[in-house]
Design an enzyme around this catalytic site. Structure first.
Site, PDB file in Angstrom:
ATOM      1  N   ARG A 103       5.358   0.862   4.620  1.00 38.62           N
ATOM      2  CA  ARG A 103       4.194   0.298   5.309  1.00 38.62           C
ATOM      3  C   ARG A 103       4.426  -1.192   5.591  1.00 38.62           C
ATOM      4  O   ARG A 103       5.148  -1.875   4.869  1.00 38.62           O
ATOM      5  CB  ARG A 103       2.918   0.444   4.462  1.00 38.62           C
ATOM      6  CG  ARG A 103       2.437   1.866   4.223  1.00 38.62           C
ATOM      7  CD  ARG A 103       1.916   2.521   5.492  1.00 38.62           C
ATOM      8  NE  ARG A 103       1.417   3.870   5.244  1.00 38.62           N
ATOM      9  CZ  ARG A 103       2.141   4.979   5.338  1.00 38.62           C
ATOM     10  NH1 ARG A 103       3.435   4.906   5.658  1.00 38.62           N
ATOM     11  NH2 ARG A 103       1.590   6.160   5.109  1.00 38.62           N
TER      12      ARG A 103
ATOM     13  N   PRO B  90      -4.538  -4.959  13.652  1.00 38.31           N
ATOM     14  CA  PRO B  90      -3.761  -5.328  12.459  1.00 38.31           C
ATOM     15  C   PRO B  90      -3.109  -4.109  11.835  1.00 38.31           C
ATOM     16  O   PRO B  90      -3.601  -2.977  11.958  1.00 38.31           O
ATOM     17  CB  PRO B  90      -4.814  -5.898  11.498  1.00 38.31           C
ATOM     18  CG  PRO B  90      -6.119  -5.887  12.230  1.00 38.31           C
ATOM     19  CD  PRO B  90      -5.977  -4.956  13.386  1.00 38.31           C
TER      20      PRO B  90
ATOM     21  N   GLY C 231     -16.975  -9.010   4.493  1.00 36.05           N
ATOM     22  CA  GLY C 231     -15.913  -8.091   4.092  1.00 36.05           C
ATOM     23  C   GLY C 231     -14.581  -8.786   3.883  1.00 36.05           C
ATOM     24  O   GLY C 231     -14.474 -10.022   3.935  1.00 36.05           O
TER      25      GLY C 231
ATOM     26  N   TYR D 185     -13.220   8.060  13.478  1.00 34.03           N
ATOM     27  CA  TYR D 185     -13.044   6.601  13.499  1.00 34.03           C
ATOM     28  C   TYR D 185     -12.057   6.186  14.587  1.00 34.03           C
ATOM     29  O   TYR D 185     -12.309   5.256  15.359  1.00 34.03           O
ATOM     30  CB  TYR D 185     -12.551   6.126  12.127  1.00 34.03           C
ATOM     31  CG  TYR D 185     -12.235   4.660  12.063  1.00 34.03           C
ATOM     32  CD1 TYR D 185     -13.234   3.713  11.846  1.00 34.03           C
ATOM     33  CD2 TYR D 185     -10.923   4.198  12.224  1.00 34.03           C
ATOM     34  CE1 TYR D 185     -12.938   2.359  11.785  1.00 34.03           C
ATOM     35  CE2 TYR D 185     -10.625   2.850  12.174  1.00 34.03           C
ATOM     36  CZ  TYR D 185     -11.633   1.933  11.952  1.00 34.03           C
ATOM     37  OH  TYR D 185     -11.345   0.588  11.907  1.00 34.03           O
TER      38      TYR D 185
ATOM     39  N   ILE E 299      -4.096  -4.239   5.792  1.00 34.58           N
ATOM     40  CA  ILE E 299      -4.562  -5.562   5.359  1.00 34.58           C
ATOM     41  C   ILE E 299      -4.827  -5.549   3.852  1.00 34.58           C
ATOM     42  O   ILE E 299      -5.333  -4.566   3.315  1.00 34.58           O
ATOM     43  CB  ILE E 299      -5.872  -5.934   6.085  1.00 34.58           C
ATOM     44  CG1 ILE E 299      -5.758  -5.707   7.592  1.00 34.58           C
ATOM     45  CG2 ILE E 299      -6.275  -7.374   5.786  1.00 34.58           C
ATOM     46  CD1 ILE E 299      -7.110  -5.591   8.297  1.00 34.58           C
TER      47      ILE E 299
ATOM     48  N   HIS F 228      -8.316   1.442   0.016  1.00 30.75           N
ATOM     49  CA  HIS F 228      -6.966   1.527   0.567  1.00 30.75           C
ATOM     50  C   HIS F 228      -5.945   1.318  -0.560  1.00 30.75           C
ATOM     51  O   HIS F 228      -6.311   0.993  -1.688  1.00 30.75           O
ATOM     52  CB  HIS F 228      -6.805   0.507   1.698  1.00 30.75           C
ATOM     53  CG  HIS F 228      -7.612   0.863   2.913  1.00 30.75           C
ATOM     54  ND1 HIS F 228      -8.676   0.113   3.358  1.00 30.75           N
ATOM     55  CD2 HIS F 228      -7.524   1.916   3.755  1.00 30.75           C
ATOM     56  CE1 HIS F 228      -9.210   0.690   4.430  1.00 30.75           C
ATOM     57  NE2 HIS F 228      -8.525   1.778   4.685  1.00 30.75           N
TER      58      HIS F 228
END
Length: 322
Positions: free
Chosen positions: A211, A166, A14, A139, A169, A182
């Site tokens: 963000r 994190p 991933g 989740y 990302i 995302h």
């Protein structure tokens, strides 16, 4: 010469796994062997398959990145699956690490584990201070349990288990699905298609939400440091500094620049913005690594966009249907 260190990375195919693989080639130390596995190598939902993987590779260290993840709509629709599959995977990994006497386990959480109603900046002590946002509670609650498991296994068995948290990302090897990605990979894909079709590049919402984005290769360096040197069972937030927070509009324009996009850029303000900010404190990280240099955002974006453009036609880009 000491015994060989075998570092097993689950979720090795991933976004973050590929970044760790990239960085590990630069930063590998003598006596280390890195093993990157994906879903084809072992079914982590099966304890038997997980233990067979550990028997085969005999890891001394584990970086657990594998998880069931998805965008907003998948999280809202499949709350039970996101809860069950992540809980089962975590439990199997923790059990295998204990049984095979793994020296260090580092699991990966997400800032969405934090309470929906909170004060900013959020820090590591606030994980369990209230319910997470209802949209991804399956989740988020599953991942909160990692923090609890780390403490329980340390207390009962003396295991050296911890977790990293994190912020958002991005980087090469992301999931670019237009419906379920995302924000950054989705916008990269949309901008590329707008460029190809000669259409406006449309961003959902006002572009004003803030963000903190961390480049996957910076995150990989910090995860490797965590695996080797971070001494606590309590989790650590891995994030750029608060001053490096950017708006979604800034993100869109960085993509426009990196893509050399020359068309019109539009913000569809009829679409919801979502949460305005989710600022996280990296004070604990800076206590340990005061001089760590993050890749400048625009440089990281250029590298990410270039990877997408170079690989778009290969058929190997997740979320791209040619």
């Amino acid at each position: 010469m000491g015994a060989e260190k075998v570092i097993l990375v689950t979720g090795g195919t991933g976004l973050v796994g590929k970044a760790v693989e990239y960085v590990s080639k630069e930063e590998s130390q003598p006596g280390e062997r890195w093993v990157f596995v994906g879903s084809k190598d072992a079914d982590l939902l099966s304890l038997e398959s997980t233990k067979a993987l550990f028997e085969r590779e005999k890891p001394t260290h584990v970086l657990h990145l594998a998880a069931q993840v998805g965008g907003l709509f998948a999280n809202m629709k499949l709350k039970v699956e996101f809860w069950r599959n992540n809980i089962i995977m975590q439990d199997n990994i923790f059990q295998a690490c204990k049984d095979f006497k793994v020296e260090k386990l580092v699991s990966c959480l997400s800032t969405c584990v934090f309470p929906d109603k909170t004060t900013y900046p959020i820090d590591e002590t606030m994980i369990h201070n209230g319910p997470p946002h209802s949209s991804n509670e399956g989740y988020a609650y599953a991942k909160r349990m990692v923090d609890m498991q780390n403490r329980l296994y340390k207390e009962q068995y003396g295991c050296n288990f911890t977790a990293v948290i994190p912020t958002n990302i991005f980087g090469p090897h992301d999931n670019y699905d237009l419906e379920d990605s995302h924000v950054i990979p989705g916008l990269i894909h949309k901008c590329y298609l707008a460029q190809q079709k000669g259409e406006p590049f449309t961003i959902m919402g006002s572009g004003k939400p803030l963000r903190q984005f961390i480049y996957s290769r910076d995150l990989a360096r910090l995860m490797i440091w965590t695996l080797r040197s971070y001494p606590e069972a309590d989790p650590i937030i891995l994030s750029v500094d608060e001053a490096d927070e950017v708006t979604i509009g800034d993100v869109a324009m960085a993509i426009v620049d990196a893509m050399n996009f020359t068309g019109a850029v539009e913000f569809d303000t009829s679409k919801a913005d979502g949460q305005y900010k989710k600022t996280a404190s990296n004070a604990k990280l800076r206590k340990y690594l005061p001089d760590f240099k993050f890749t400048p955002f625009k440089e990281a974006m250029r590298e990410s966009v270039q990877w997408f453009v170079d690989n778009y036609s290969s058929g190997n880009v997740r979320g791209v249907k040619l």
